[in-house]
Design an enzyme around this catalytic site. Structure first.
Site, PDB file in Angstrom:
ATOM      1  N   ASN A 199       0.845  -1.195   0.000  1.00 46.76           N
ATOM      2  CA  ASN A 199       0.000   0.000   0.000  1.00 46.76           C
ATOM      3  C   ASN A 199       0.879   1.242   0.000  1.00 46.76           C
ATOM      4  O   ASN A 199       1.951   1.276   0.617  1.00 46.76           O
ATOM      5  CB  ASN A 199      -1.018   0.007   1.142  1.00 46.76           C
ATOM      6  N   GLU A 253       0.355   5.221   0.617  1.00 51.60           N
ATOM      7  CA  GLU A 253      -0.592   6.244   1.081  1.00 51.60           C
ATOM      8  C   GLU A 253      -0.204   7.631   0.592  1.00 51.60           C
ATOM      9  O   GLU A 253       0.843   7.825  -0.029  1.00 51.60           O
ATOM     10  CB  GLU A 253      -0.666   6.186   2.617  1.00 51.60           C
ATOM     11  N   CYS A 282      -4.059   0.720  -2.542  1.00 51.05           N
ATOM     12  CA  CYS A 282      -3.933  -0.491  -1.717  1.00 51.05           C
ATOM     13  C   CYS A 282      -2.905  -1.456  -2.315  1.00 51.05           C
ATOM     14  O   CYS A 282      -2.618  -1.423  -3.520  1.00 51.05           O
ATOM     15  CB  CYS A 282      -5.265  -1.230  -1.649  1.00 51.05           C
ATOM     16  N   GLU A 309      -3.160  -4.610  -2.970  1.00 49.52           N
ATOM     17  CA  GLU A 309      -3.698  -5.500  -4.014  1.00 49.52           C
ATOM     18  C   GLU A 309      -3.616  -4.836  -5.378  1.00 49.52           C
ATOM     19  O   GLU A 309      -3.202  -5.432  -6.371  1.00 49.52           O
ATOM     20  CB  GLU A 309      -5.175  -5.838  -3.736  1.00 49.52           C
ATOM     21  N   CYS A 342     -10.583  -4.345   0.371  1.00 50.44           N
ATOM     22  CA  CYS A 342     -11.601  -3.287   0.322  1.00 50.44           C
ATOM     23  C   CYS A 342     -12.448  -3.438  -0.947  1.00 50.44           C
ATOM     24  O   CYS A 342     -12.115  -4.209  -1.858  1.00 50.44           O
ATOM     25  CB  CYS A 342     -10.936  -1.911   0.365  1.00 50.44           C
ATOM     26  N   CYS A 353     -10.659  -2.724  -4.340  1.00 54.54           N
ATOM     27  CA  CYS A 353      -9.759  -3.820  -4.750  1.00 54.54           C
ATOM     28  C   CYS A 353     -10.552  -5.034  -5.212  1.00 54.54           C
ATOM     29  O   CYS A 353     -10.141  -5.728  -6.148  1.00 54.54           O
ATOM     30  CB  CYS A 353      -8.810  -4.188  -3.616  1.00 54.54           C
TER      31      CYS A 353
END
Ligand code: THU
Length: 132
Positions: free
Chosen positions: A44, A46, A55, A57, A88, A91
């Site tokens: 991830n 940010e 993210c 994934e 999430c 994703c």
């Protein structure tokens, strides 16, 4: 669990160490298996503008697609938690886009949960829904 599953989980755990997560402090690693046999990792990433965050994934999937893979066979996701991390919604939609059939979710305590795509995102919106 196959040897390839173990390699995928190990790669997800390895790249989790590279997570850029100064805001949430929640590090996630993911790894995908391309049909060429190559494994691609992602963490991830940010941003101070929180919603721009990518993210793990999606980082791993975009890594594989950008390397020329057009068929992704499996994905593994690893984070710290009392249970394996659930991806999430965004994703899930990206995993559905590439119809990744084999999904492994794990935590650092090596609890692993396997899911199918239809369990992960039933009734997904797809290219078929664009055919008017
Ligand atoms: N995150 C992931 O990378 N993957 C998931 O499956 C769940 C959430 C990230 C996004 C954000 O950087 C942090 O975890 C906290 O939400």
């Amino acid at each position: 669990m196959t040897e390839t599953d173990k390699r995928l989980l190990a790669e997800a755990k390895r790249v989790r160490e590279f997570a850029y997560c100064p805001y949430s402090k929640f590090a996630v690693g993911a790894a995908v298996l391309g049909s060429s046999g190559t494994i691609y990792g992602g963490c991830n990433v940010e941003n101070a503008s929180y919603s721009v965050t990518n993210c793990a994934e999606r980082t791993a999937i975009f890594h594989a697609i950008s390397a020329g893979e057009n068929d992704i066979l499996a994905i593994a996701v690893v984070a710290e938690g009392v249970k394996p991390v659930p991806p999430c919604g965004a994703c899930r939609q990206v995993i559905a886009e590439f119809r990744i059939p084999h999904i492994l979710l794990a935590n650092l305590a090596d609890q692993v949960r396997e899911m199918t795509l239809s369990e992960l995102l039933p009734d997904a919106f797809s290219d078929e829904d664009l055919e008017l």
